[in-house]
Scaffold this motif. Sequence first.
Motif, PDB file in Angstrom:
ATOM      1  N   GLY A 238       0.785  -1.220   0.000  1.00  0.00           N
ATOM      2  CA  GLY A 238       0.000   0.000   0.000  1.00  0.00           C
ATOM      3  C   GLY A 238       0.815   1.266   0.000  1.00  0.00           C
ATOM      4  N   SER A 239       2.144   1.147   0.205  1.00  0.00           N
ATOM      5  CA  SER A 239       2.978   2.332   0.284  1.00  0.00           C
ATOM      6  C   SER A 239       4.032   2.356  -0.826  1.00  0.00           C
ATOM      7  N   ARG A 240       4.967   1.410  -0.771  1.00  0.00           N
ATOM      8  CA  ARG A 240       6.071   1.425  -1.738  1.00  0.00           C
ATOM      9  C   ARG A 240       6.560   0.003  -2.000  1.00  0.00           C
ATOM     10  N   ALA A 241       7.130  -0.209  -3.152  1.00  0.00           N
ATOM     11  CA  ALA A 241       7.653  -1.526  -3.511  1.00  0.00           C
ATOM     12  C   ALA A 241       8.856  -1.356  -4.424  1.00  0.00           C
ATOM     13  N   LYS A 242       9.706  -2.362  -4.419  1.00  0.00           N
ATOM     14  CA  LYS A 242      10.846  -2.415  -5.340  1.00  0.00           C
ATOM     15  C   LYS A 242      10.807  -3.769  -6.030  1.00  0.00           C
ATOM     16  N   ILE A 243      11.033  -3.763  -7.335  1.00  0.00           N
ATOM     17  CA  ILE A 243      11.015  -5.007  -8.109  1.00  0.00           C
ATOM     18  C   ILE A 243      12.253  -5.037  -8.999  1.00  0.00           C
ATOM     19  N   ALA A 244      12.999  -6.151  -8.950  1.00  0.00           N
ATOM     20  CA  ALA A 244      14.233  -6.284  -9.723  1.00  0.00           C
ATOM     21  C   ALA A 244      13.983  -7.163 -10.934  1.00  0.00           C
ATOM     22  N   VAL A 245      14.367  -6.692 -12.112  1.00  0.00           N
ATOM     23  CA  VAL A 245      14.099  -7.421 -13.359  1.00  0.00           C
ATOM     24  C   VAL A 245      15.378  -7.531 -14.186  1.00  0.00           C
ATOM     25  N   ILE A 246      15.423  -8.580 -15.011  1.00  0.00           N
ATOM     26  CA  ILE A 246      16.556  -8.792 -15.904  1.00  0.00           C
ATOM     27  C   ILE A 246      16.025  -9.216 -17.266  1.00  0.00           C
ATOM     28  N   SER A 247      16.698  -8.785 -18.332  1.00  0.00           N
ATOM     29  CA  SER A 247      16.289  -9.141 -19.693  1.00  0.00           C
ATOM     30  C   SER A 247      17.291 -10.135 -20.275  1.00  0.00           C
ATOM     31  N   TYR A 248      16.754 -11.167 -20.916  1.00  0.00           N
ATOM     32  CA  TYR A 248      17.610 -12.156 -21.579  1.00  0.00           C
ATOM     33  C   TYR A 248      17.748 -11.860 -23.078  1.00  0.00           C
ATOM     34  N   ASP A 249      17.256 -10.704 -23.477  1.00  0.00           N
ATOM     35  CA  ASP A 249      17.399 -10.235 -24.854  1.00  0.00           C
ATOM     36  C   ASP A 249      18.072  -8.872 -24.796  1.00  0.00           C
ATOM     37  N   GLY A 250      19.280  -8.791 -25.333  1.00  0.00           N
ATOM     38  CA  GLY A 250      20.038  -7.556 -25.242  1.00  0.00           C
ATOM     39  C   GLY A 250      19.362  -6.354 -25.867  1.00  0.00           C
ATOM     40  N   SER A 251      18.408  -6.584 -26.768  1.00  0.00           N
ATOM     41  CA  SER A 251      17.748  -5.466 -27.443  1.00  0.00           C
ATOM     42  C   SER A 251      16.558  -4.924 -26.660  1.00  0.00           C
ATOM     43  N   ILE A 252      16.226  -5.566 -25.545  1.00  0.00           N
ATOM     44  CA  ILE A 252      15.050  -5.153 -24.771  1.00  0.00           C
ATOM     45  C   ILE A 252      15.495  -4.634 -23.412  1.00  0.00           C
ATOM     46  N   ASP A 253      15.082  -3.408 -23.114  1.00  0.00           N
ATOM     47  CA  ASP A 253      15.382  -2.813 -21.812  1.00  0.00           C
ATOM     48  C   ASP A 253      14.343  -3.311 -20.804  1.00  0.00           C
ATOM     49  N   PRO A 254      14.763  -4.057 -19.760  1.00  0.00           N
ATOM     50  CA  PRO A 254      13.775  -4.633 -18.842  1.00  0.00           C
ATOM     51  C   PRO A 254      12.974  -3.581 -18.079  1.00  0.00           C
ATOM     52  N   VAL A 255      13.641  -2.491 -17.684  1.00  0.00           N
ATOM     53  CA  VAL A 255      12.934  -1.448 -16.943  1.00  0.00           C
ATOM     54  C   VAL A 255      11.925  -0.749 -17.835  1.00  0.00           C
ATOM     55  N   GLY A 256      12.352  -0.404 -19.051  1.00  0.00           N
ATOM     56  CA  GLY A 256      11.448   0.277 -19.985  1.00  0.00           C
ATOM     57  C   GLY A 256      10.251  -0.578 -20.359  1.00  0.00           C
ATOM     58  N   ALA A 257      10.486  -1.890 -20.547  1.00  0.00           N
ATOM     59  CA  ALA A 257       9.384  -2.779 -20.908  1.00  0.00           C
ATOM     60  C   ALA A 257       8.356  -2.864 -19.788  1.00  0.00           C
ATOM     61  N   CYS A 258       8.818  -2.860 -18.532  1.00  0.00           N
ATOM     62  CA  CYS A 258       7.887  -2.947 -17.398  1.00  0.00           C
ATOM     63  C   CYS A 258       7.146  -1.629 -17.176  1.00  0.00           C
ATOM     64  N   VAL A 259       7.810  -0.508 -17.502  1.00  0.00           N
ATOM     65  CA  VAL A 259       7.142   0.789 -17.350  1.00  0.00           C
ATOM     66  C   VAL A 259       6.076   0.960 -18.424  1.00  0.00           C
ATOM     67  N   GLY A 260       6.408   0.579 -19.656  1.00  0.00           N
ATOM     68  CA  GLY A 260       5.443   0.691 -20.751  1.00  0.00           C
ATOM     69  C   GLY A 260       5.375   2.084 -21.338  1.00  0.00           C
ATOM     70  N   MET A 261       4.645   2.202 -22.442  1.00  0.00           N
ATOM     71  CA  MET A 261       4.482   3.493 -23.106  1.00  0.00           C
ATOM     72  C   MET A 261       3.799   4.473 -22.169  1.00  0.00           C
ATOM     73  N   ARG A 262       4.484   5.582 -21.880  1.00  0.00           N
ATOM     74  CA  ARG A 262       3.982   6.617 -20.973  1.00  0.00           C
ATOM     75  C   ARG A 262       3.565   6.038 -19.610  1.00  0.00           C
ATOM     76  N   GLY A 263       4.232   4.965 -19.215  1.00  0.00           N
ATOM     77  CA  GLY A 263       3.958   4.377 -17.902  1.00  0.00           C
ATOM     78  C   GLY A 263       2.673   3.593 -17.818  1.00  0.00           C
ATOM     79  N   SER A 264       2.136   3.172 -18.970  1.00  0.00           N
ATOM     80  CA  SER A 264       0.822   2.517 -18.954  1.00  0.00           C
ATOM     81  C   SER A 264       0.843   1.173 -18.234  1.00  0.00           C
ATOM     82  N   ARG A 265       1.909   0.399 -18.415  1.00  0.00           N
ATOM     83  CA  ARG A 265       1.948  -0.935 -17.818  1.00  0.00           C
ATOM     84  C   ARG A 265       2.097  -0.876 -16.302  1.00  0.00           C
ATOM     85  N   VAL A 266       3.063  -0.088 -15.850  1.00  0.00           N
ATOM     86  CA  VAL A 266       3.267  -0.002 -14.403  1.00  0.00           C
ATOM     87  C   VAL A 266       2.085   0.697 -13.739  1.00  0.00           C
ATOM     88  N   GLN A 267       1.443   1.608 -14.441  1.00  0.00           N
ATOM     89  CA  GLN A 267       0.308   2.318 -13.858  1.00  0.00           C
ATOM     90  C   GLN A 267      -0.872   1.387 -13.625  1.00  0.00           C
TER      91      GLN A 267
END
Length: 542
Positions: A238-267
């Motif tokens: 309900g307050s804050r969280a941290k999530i650690a991610v790794i990508s097995y494809d060098g062309s994909i940024d794991p943080v960007g993929a989880c955030v999504g376009m304009r933050g849509s996915r994480v939102q």
Amino acid sequence: MAITSANQLELLQTADAVAREKMIDPSLVIEAMEESLARAAKSRYGAEMDIRVSIDRKTGRATFTRVRTVVEDDAVENMQAELTVKEARVYKEDPQVGDMLIDEVPPVEMGRIAAQSAKQVILQKVREAERDRQYEEFKDRAGTIINGLVKREEYGNVIVDIGAGEAVLRRNEKIGRESYRPNDRIRVFIKDVRREPRGPQIFLSRTAPEFMAELFKMEVPEIYDGIIEIKAVARDPGSRAKIAVISYDGSIDPVGACVGMRGSRVQAVVNELQGEKIDIIPWNEDAPTFLVNALQPAEVSKVVLDEEAERIEVVVPDEQLSLAIGRRGQNVRLASQLTGLDIDILTEAEESERRQKEFAQRTQLFMDTLDLDEFFAQLLVAEGFTSLEEVAYVEQDELLSIDGVDESTADELQARARDFLEAQNKKAMERATELGIEDSLVNFEGLTPQMLEALAEDGVKNLEEFATCADWELAGGWTTIDGQRVKDDGLLEKFDVSLEEARDMVMTARVMLGWIDPEDAAADPDAEGADEEAQADEEAEV
């Protein structure tokens, strides 16, 4: 009530209706009916008789039979259900032990009490079958997300209708600010499914770290496909969280993929978790690098890792201290959960003060034990010498590399260090002997006189007593109590004995005493120590 042709088909119709209503196999209902009719027949013909009932699955006809088993002449215990070989010859040619004689008996008239008893048997069997079905359906769904309907709230626990039964969302598994009303739709994580006497218990959660991981899996296709992996999650629900991610494809940024376009996915995940703020962090195999990432947005100046104690020391600029710790310690606590390490945070000023204190202590040690002046003692410390043992037994070339130290000076330094250590050893050995140390432990390889003195002072005076020690009792360790890691001091910890070294010594002692086979010790050297450590943790938690 007799089982007549008029109601034979009614049995099958009733069984089918109950099976459909409870979503169980009709044959289970018929088996329950057979058992209830058999009980009624036993009350009529005698409880000691082996009466069995079989209902034809097509016609509904109930057949009542009496079963008797052929046993040895001297093995008859129940005259109604067993008979000897001699008695069986009246009914069958050449009977053998173990044969069964089956005779059909007339159907029974079921009175009101018998009918009520039969009804209870059927209901009980149906309930058991329904519970088994529910358990089988949900046992493999633990660890997944399910949608449900709120039915009611009991003492802060929410009872949720999940279609094939009810589940419980306990008060401590709800996000703090959440409240629910009957018929509210709710998305929950199936945390555990247990088979209990009163039926399967399904426990739900919205605070579990796995819940957040599953939500991201639903929102981020790359995670679902395995291109991106969630390595760790830490939450303050309900307050804050941290999530650690790794990508097995060098062309994909794991943080960007989880955030999504304009933050849509994480939102989408944030909205489901009632506005819980989420930090998405790139995972790294190097623990210090990963910790630096985990402590964002704070900047880190220096990291010192103690892998054995699973602790890590972080130095931050003075103005970054409050940011690194976070409100009520939230940032450092989540980073600790994420990395699995205990974190000590120091400012640069505190770290500098501590280093100066350690430098002064080591300088004083060399001044007192080697009879050196302050300048020469400081010179030794500055060159990286931290103990008398290092001075006494280091290669002489390392001493000669110090400016102003020639061969004679190096010889004198080492002689003084060895003399002091030998005097200490003699004193420690005399003290251990005075305390009653036995030769079986004195002659054990790997124990110094100071170690023997420490063991004797704690009551460990022979090889048998030493062999009963757990590895963590010797080397020290950490115990988790109420979510906090507490230090356990070891008898030999001050001598820098590692957990692995302590385990090897204990196992060697047990082999010498013949308690365990040498091959078993070699095959699984740390099994015993791990068991004892787990037991100690449990005792400490209690």
